[in-house]
Design an enzyme around this catalytic site. Structure first.
Site, mmCIF file in Angstrom:
data_model
loop_
_atom_site.group_PDB
_atom_site.id
_atom_site.type_symbol
_atom_site.label_atom_id
_atom_site.label_comp_id
_atom_site.label_asym_id
_atom_site.label_seq_id
_atom_site.Cartn_x
_atom_site.Cartn_y
_atom_site.Cartn_z
ATOM 1 C CE1 TYR A 50 25.736 97.606 18.148
ATOM 2 C CE2 TYR A 50 26.341 95.356 18.231
ATOM 3 C CZ TYR A 50 25.391 96.158 18.164
ATOM 4 O OH TYR A 50 24.047 96.039 18.046
ATOM 5 C CE LYS A 91 23.534 96.906 21.255
ATOM 6 N NZ LYS A 91 22.156 97.377 21.468
HETATM 7 P P1 NAD Z 1 18.284 100.844 12.919
HETATM 8 O O1 NAD Z 1 19.443 101.927 12.774
HETATM 9 O O2 NAD Z 1 17.506 100.755 11.856
HETATM 10 O O3 NAD Z 1 17.453 101.463 14.100
HETATM 11 C C1 NAD Z 1 18.116 102.346 15.192
HETATM 12 C C2 NAD Z 1 17.256 103.426 15.593
HETATM 13 O O4 NAD Z 1 17.800 103.998 16.820
HETATM 14 C C3 NAD Z 1 16.930 104.414 14.620
HETATM 15 O O5 NAD Z 1 16.026 104.940 14.320
HETATM 16 C C4 NAD Z 1 18.184 105.499 15.141
HETATM 17 O O6 NAD Z 1 17.620 106.703 14.786
HETATM 18 C C5 NAD Z 1 17.725 105.516 16.605
HETATM 19 N N1 NAD Z 1 18.932 105.962 17.416
HETATM 20 C C6 NAD Z 1 20.182 105.995 17.257
HETATM 21 N N2 NAD Z 1 20.712 106.787 18.443
HETATM 22 C C7 NAD Z 1 19.731 107.206 19.180
HETATM 23 C C8 NAD Z 1 19.716 107.963 20.304
HETATM 24 N N3 NAD Z 1 20.972 108.679 20.732
HETATM 25 N N4 NAD Z 1 18.490 108.040 20.883
HETATM 26 C C9 NAD Z 1 17.199 107.585 20.124
HETATM 27 N N5 NAD Z 1 17.199 106.959 18.955
HETATM 28 C C10 NAD Z 1 18.445 106.773 18.583
HETATM 29 O O7 NAD Z 1 19.080 99.720 13.537
HETATM 30 P P2 NAD Z 1 18.399 98.448 14.244
HETATM 31 O O8 NAD Z 1 19.039 96.880 13.926
HETATM 32 O O9 NAD Z 1 16.724 98.447 14.257
HETATM 33 O O10 NAD Z 1 18.668 98.615 15.793
HETATM 34 C C11 NAD Z 1 17.817 98.528 17.176
HETATM 35 C C12 NAD Z 1 18.730 97.806 18.253
HETATM 36 O O11 NAD Z 1 19.017 96.529 17.609
HETATM 37 C C13 NAD Z 1 20.074 98.475 18.341
HETATM 38 O O12 NAD Z 1 20.189 98.467 19.779
HETATM 39 C C14 NAD Z 1 21.171 97.522 17.544
HETATM 40 O O13 NAD Z 1 22.176 97.527 18.273
HETATM 41 C C15 NAD Z 1 20.398 96.401 17.857
HETATM 42 N N6 NAD Z 1 20.800 95.059 17.333
HETATM 43 C C16 NAD Z 1 20.832 95.137 15.919
HETATM 44 C C17 NAD Z 1 21.169 94.055 15.201
HETATM 45 C C18 NAD Z 1 21.097 93.921 13.622
HETATM 46 O O14 NAD Z 1 21.823 93.110 12.915
HETATM 47 N N7 NAD Z 1 20.103 94.910 13.114
HETATM 48 C C19 NAD Z 1 21.897 92.904 15.787
HETATM 49 C C20 NAD Z 1 21.904 92.815 16.985
HETATM 50 C C21 NAD Z 1 21.394 94.014 17.782
#
Ligand code: NAD
Length: 250
Positions: free
Chosen positions: A155, A159
């Site tokens: 991860y 990132k």
């Molecule tokens: P989430 O799990 O709610 O949403 C992620 C979405 O991506 C889901 O709907 C999932 O089905 C979809 N997904 C997963 N693999 C996929 C693929 N191969 N193709 C298409 N869609 C796919 O989580 P989130 O927090 O909303 O994540 C969104 C982004 O934010 C991600 O890139 C995550 O790494 C990043 N992020 C999240 C946080 C946090 O604390 N929530 C912090 C930093 C970064």
């Protein structure tokens, strides 16, 4: 309305940050192609947008699959007559183990989705953005793309890669009036942090370990993405905007 007449693609739009951003984009007048591997989640986002009078379609696509990403862009352009905004947001976490214990399969999947997925989004969207006279790409990195954290090897690496891929694309496509920026969210209340929430010992610490002393909401991240995607950010490209309540303090 800040995105009136614009057409946007949001990957990972079926949940969390992607859903909140798709809804926010539509509220500001954009037509949104909501994309995800989760059909039910994506369709629910579309339903929420339409319920508020917005325009959206669902396109199922795995961001790590070249053919599906190509088709996603083609479908959005065919539906909306062009493309102005891409939010490369889909991402996944992995088992919280040392690198020595992380399987190669898990490493590959995380890099394929989190990093190659952003590459494929750029690869297929740039020609469409050029055709539309320019536009904006926003990529989802993470606080963990800037700071290291134990048990987050793939991860962390994926990132961090997104941040320099963002700078690279900003340099390559600036002359076509395409801006490319990243966001680096901290701890945001979505499904991806569910394993952290279940850790009764660590969660009370993690959930307060930033300057504001709380976790963020998907809507707070969506507002930052909206800014970077809108003309208000017209002289900002290659940047990574932290949306993390002041960063982890432990
Ligand atoms: P989430 O799990 O709610 O949403 C992620 C979405 O991506 C889901 O709907 C999932 O089905 C979809 N997904 C997963 N693999 C996929 C693929 N191969 N193709 C298409 N869609 C796919 O989580 P989130 O927090 O909303 O994540 C969104 C982004 O934010 C991600 O890139 C995550 O790494 C990043 N992020 C999240 C946080 C946090 O604390 N929530 C912090 C930093 C970064």
């Amino acid at each position: 309305m800040r995105l009136n007449g614009k057409a946007a693609i949001v990957t990972g739009g079926g949940s969390g940050i992607g859903r909140a951003t798709a809804v926010r984009f539509a509220e500001e007048g954009a037509k949104v192609a909501v994309s995800d591997i989760d059909e039910a989640g994506g369709e629910e986002t579309v339903r929420r947008i339409r319920e508020k009078g917005g325009e959206a379609i669902f396109v199922k696509a795995d961001v790590s699959d070249s053919g599906q990403m190509k088709r996603l862009v083609q479908t959005a352009v065919a539906a909306f007559g062009g493309l102005h905004i891409l939010f490369n947001n889909a991402g996944i976490g992995h088992s919280e183990v040392r690198s020595t214990d992380l399987s190669e399969e898990e490493w590959d999947r995380v890099i394929d989705v989190n990093l190659k997925g952003v590459f494929l989004g750029i690869k297929y969207a740039v020609p469409a953005l050029k055709e539309s006279g320019g536009g904006a790409i926003v990529n989802t990195s993470s606080l963990l793309g800037i700071k290291g954290k134990k048990y987050e090897s793939a991860y962390n690496a994926s990132k961090a890669g997104v941040i320099l891929l963002t700078k690279n694309a900003a340099l390559e496509y600036g002359k076509f009036n395409i801006r490319v920026n990243a966001i680096a969210p901290g701890v945001i209340d979505t499904n991806i942090i569910a394993p952290w929430k279940q850790d009764a010992r660590k969660w009370p610490i993690i959930s307060k370990a930033n300057a504001l002393g709380r976790i963020g909401t998907p809507e707070e991240v969506a507002n930052a993405v909206l800014f970077l995607a809108s003309d208000e950010a017209s002289f900002i490209t290659g940047a990574t905007l932290s949306v993390d309540g002041g960063g982890l303090t432990f």
